[in-house]
Design a protein around this motif. Structure first.
Motif, PDB file in Angstrom:
ATOM      1  N   THR A   8       0.607  -1.030  -0.444  1.00 26.82           N
ATOM      2  CA  THR A   8       0.089  -0.426  -0.066  1.00 26.82           C
ATOM      3  C   THR A   8       0.949   0.917  -0.414  1.00 26.82           C
ATOM      4  O   THR A   8       2.213   1.103  -0.219  1.00 26.82           O
ATOM      5  CB  THR A   8      -0.844  -0.118   1.610  1.00 26.82           C
ATOM      6  OG1 THR A   8      -1.622   1.477   1.369  1.00 26.82           O
ATOM      7  CG2 THR A   8      -0.669  -0.133   2.782  1.00 26.82           C
ATOM      8  N   CYS A   9       0.076   2.575  -0.548  1.00 25.20           N
ATOM      9  CA  CYS A   9       1.104   3.568   0.081  1.00 25.20           C
ATOM     10  C   CYS A   9       1.209   4.008   1.035  1.00 25.20           C
ATOM     11  O   CYS A   9       0.693   3.898   1.781  1.00 25.20           O
ATOM     12  CB  CYS A   9       0.338   4.542  -0.878  1.00 25.20           C
ATOM     13  SG  CYS A   9       0.890   6.296  -1.094  1.00 25.20           S
ATOM     14  N   ALA A  10       2.499   4.921   1.394  1.00 24.75           N
ATOM     15  CA  ALA A  10       2.832   4.884   2.965  1.00 24.75           C
ATOM     16  C   ALA A  10       2.133   6.287   3.036  1.00 24.75           C
ATOM     17  O   ALA A  10       2.172   6.652   4.695  1.00 24.75           O
ATOM     18  CB  ALA A  10       4.570   5.586   2.886  1.00 24.75           C
ATOM     19  N   ASP A  11       0.784   6.885   2.205  1.00 20.43           N
ATOM     20  CA  ASP A  11       0.191   8.065   2.804  1.00 20.43           C
ATOM     21  C   ASP A  11      -0.907   7.867   4.257  1.00 20.43           C
ATOM     22  O   ASP A  11      -1.472   6.672   4.761  1.00 20.43           O
ATOM     23  CB  ASP A  11      -0.831   7.816   1.681  1.00 20.43           C
ATOM     24  CG  ASP A  11      -1.735   9.282   1.519  1.00 20.43           C
ATOM     25  OD1 ASP A  11      -2.563   9.602   2.699  1.00 20.43           O
ATOM     26  OD2 ASP A  11      -1.257  10.180   0.604  1.00 20.43           O
ATOM     27  N   SER A  12      -0.563   8.701   4.632  1.00 22.33           N
ATOM     28  CA  SER A  12      -0.794   8.797   6.487  1.00 22.33           C
ATOM     29  C   SER A  12      -2.728   8.651   5.790  1.00 22.33           C
ATOM     30  O   SER A  12      -3.604   8.371   6.812  1.00 22.33           O
ATOM     31  CB  SER A  12      -1.029  10.111   7.222  1.00 22.33           C
ATOM     32  OG  SER A  12      -1.662  11.070   6.827  1.00 22.33           O
TER      33      SER A  12
ATOM     34  N   GLY B 216      -3.691   0.611  -4.194  1.00 18.27           N
ATOM     35  CA  GLY B 216      -3.642   2.592  -4.330  1.00 18.27           C
ATOM     36  C   GLY B 216      -4.409   3.213  -4.006  1.00 18.27           C
ATOM     37  O   GLY B 216      -5.413   2.654  -3.517  1.00 18.27           O
ATOM     38  N   HIS B 217      -5.022   4.653  -4.008  1.00 20.46           N
ATOM     39  CA  HIS B 217      -5.426   5.241  -3.231  1.00 20.46           C
ATOM     40  C   HIS B 217      -5.489   6.682  -4.257  1.00 20.46           C
ATOM     41  O   HIS B 217      -5.097   7.189  -5.001  1.00 20.46           O
ATOM     42  CB  HIS B 217      -5.253   6.161  -1.859  1.00 20.46           C
ATOM     43  CG  HIS B 217      -4.415   6.221  -2.027  1.00 20.46           C
ATOM     44  ND1 HIS B 217      -3.972   7.788  -1.543  1.00 20.46           N
ATOM     45  CD2 HIS B 217      -3.201   6.033  -1.726  1.00 20.46           C
ATOM     46  CE1 HIS B 217      -3.153   8.614  -1.443  1.00 20.46           C
ATOM     47  NE2 HIS B 217      -2.165   7.524  -1.375  1.00 20.46           N
ATOM     48  N   VAL B 218      -7.412   7.134  -3.985  1.00 21.62           N
ATOM     49  CA  VAL B 218      -6.934   8.121  -4.177  1.00 21.62           C
ATOM     50  C   VAL B 218      -6.596   9.668  -4.358  1.00 21.62           C
ATOM     51  O   VAL B 218      -5.614   9.401  -2.983  1.00 21.62           O
ATOM     52  CB  VAL B 218      -9.079   8.801  -4.243  1.00 21.62           C
ATOM     53  CG1 VAL B 218     -10.219   7.817  -5.117  1.00 21.62           C
ATOM     54  CG2 VAL B 218      -8.996   8.961  -3.115  1.00 21.62           C
ATOM     55  N   ALA B 219      -6.294  10.679  -4.630  1.00 19.24           N
ATOM     56  CA  ALA B 219      -5.787  11.754  -4.558  1.00 19.24           C
ATOM     57  C   ALA B 219      -4.518  11.320  -3.988  1.00 19.24           C
ATOM     58  O   ALA B 219      -3.987  12.196  -3.005  1.00 19.24           O
ATOM     59  CB  ALA B 219      -6.158  12.441  -3.290  1.00 19.24           C
ATOM     60  N   CYS B 220      -3.247  10.692  -4.538  1.00 19.26           N
ATOM     61  CA  CYS B 220      -2.766   9.958  -4.078  1.00 19.26           C
ATOM     62  C   CYS B 220      -1.315  11.505  -4.532  1.00 19.26           C
ATOM     63  O   CYS B 220      -0.755  11.536  -6.012  1.00 19.26           O
ATOM     64  CB  CYS B 220      -2.079   8.538  -4.848  1.00 19.26           C
ATOM     65  SG  CYS B 220      -0.666   8.052  -4.743  1.00 19.26           S
ATOM     66  N   GLY B 221      -0.282  11.068  -3.631  1.00 25.55           N
ATOM     67  CA  GLY B 221       0.847  12.534  -3.734  1.00 25.55           C
ATOM     68  C   GLY B 221       1.865  11.871  -5.054  1.00 25.55           C
ATOM     69  O   GLY B 221       2.202  12.387  -5.395  1.00 25.55           O
ATOM     70  N   ALA B 222       1.847  10.119  -4.652  1.00 28.78           N
ATOM     71  CA  ALA B 222       2.836   9.938  -5.862  1.00 28.78           C
ATOM     72  C   ALA B 222       3.045  10.535  -6.714  1.00 28.78           C
ATOM     73  O   ALA B 222       3.901  10.365  -7.598  1.00 28.78           O
ATOM     74  CB  ALA B 222       3.600   8.081  -5.140  1.00 28.78           C
ATOM     75  N   ILE B 223       1.602  10.001  -7.521  1.00 24.81           N
ATOM     76  CA  ILE B 223       1.119   9.899  -8.392  1.00 24.81           C
ATOM     77  C   ILE B 223       0.453  11.371  -9.004  1.00 24.81           C
ATOM     78  O   ILE B 223       1.748  11.243 -10.137  1.00 24.81           O
ATOM     79  CB  ILE B 223      -0.050   9.615  -8.387  1.00 24.81           C
ATOM     80  CG1 ILE B 223      -0.258   7.666  -8.336  1.00 24.81           C
ATOM     81  CG2 ILE B 223      -1.097   9.425 -10.161  1.00 24.81           C
ATOM     82  CD1 ILE B 223       0.286   7.142  -8.546  1.00 24.81           C
TER      83      ILE B 223
HETATM   84 ZN   LIG Z   1      -0.029   7.653  -1.662  1.00 19.78          ZN
END
Ligand SMILES: [Zn+2]
Length: 267
Positions: A97-101, A149-156
């Motif tokens: 998964t993304c590291a996004d908090s 993955g997830h919406v509004a992903c900063g990495a993307i």
């Molecule tokens: Zn992300």
């Protein structure tokens, strides 16, 4: 700051020089210039110290909250909770998964302890965490590899833009996201998940073909961009199948909550 420290040291060494008396007398203008440099340097130093103290106070407060939360966790969990995974782990799934908090395992597992082997990085990718993912599949033998993955992903967003000014380490982790420039939205989030599923299937071909591993791609939606509800984990790929209707008909999806028609249209 470094330049200022050098100037300060120069100023101090001039003041403290043993042969100061032998130096040609300074004009008032020169003395004023040195005083100005020293004062500017001291101001900069004090400001930096304040910044550091403020940041350090923030870190202390946050660490205090973490320690208190952990104390509450310790109080709440009896020894029996830990007993069954004291010596070994037997997770049900490997999750990338993304590291996004904003993305956490409690959204997809009510009891994640000992249950999910979670690999996190920016952009929920295999390339930058290959060994960890292999460990989950080859050594822990999880029958499911779930890529989230997830919406509004900063990495993307970053990978879709110009990231040439980022540090080499960040650039390396964005280089491995194969998405089109200028496409920072949900389409690229899905594309990246599908790319990761494809890579995983290639990497673990033998396990997938033999049925020992199923690779699933999903998008966690905390903005309801996919119109399936806030916080929904939308399954968009099962072993390379990306057609929502065909996914819904797969044996492993029977009886599960499948994407609604709206999701099929937006796919
Ligand atoms: Zn992300």
């Amino acid at each position: 700051m470094k330049r200022s420290i050098r100037l300060l040291l120069l100023g101090l060494s001039l003041c403290a020089a043993p042969h100061a008396a032998e130096l040609p007398a300074m004009s008032d203008a020169e003395k004023a210039a040195i005083r100005a440099i020293v004062q500017e340097t001291l101001r900069e130093y004090a400001a930096a110290l304040n910044d550091r103290q403020a940041a350090s106070a923030d870190a202390k407060k946050i660490l205090g909250e973490i320690v208190r939360d952990n104390q509450a966790f310790v109080r709440k969990h009896k020894p029996a909770h830990f007993a069954h995974f004291a010596d070994a782990q037997h997770p049900r799934a490997t999750v990338v998964t993304c590291a996004d908090s904003r993305v956490h395992t409690h959204a997809l597992d009510a009891t994640p302890d000992g249950d999910l082997f979670v690999v996190r990085n920016i952009g929920n990718q295999l390339a930058t965490a290959e060994g960890s993912v292999e460990y989950g599949v080859h050594h822990l033998h999880t029958p499911l590899l779930l890529i989230v993955g997830h919406v509004a992903c900063g990495a993307i967003k970053a990978a879709a833009g110009d990231y040439s000014q980022e540090s080499p380490a960040i650039r390396r982790e964005l280089d491995t996201l194969q998405i089109p420039k200028g496409e920072a939205g949900l389409g690229s989030v899905k594309l990246n998940v599908n790319n990761q599923v494809r890579l995983a299937m290639y990497k673990f071909e033998e396990q997938v073909i033999s049925g020992r591993l199923t690779v699933v791609g999903a998008v966690y939606d905390f903005n309801n961009e996919m119109r399936q509800g806030l916080g929904k984990l939308n399954i968009i790929n099962v072993n390379g199948e990306t057609n929502p209707a065909r996914i819904a008909n797969l044996e492993m999806m029977r009886g599960l909550d499948t994407p609604a028609k709206g999701a099929a249209r937006s796919h």
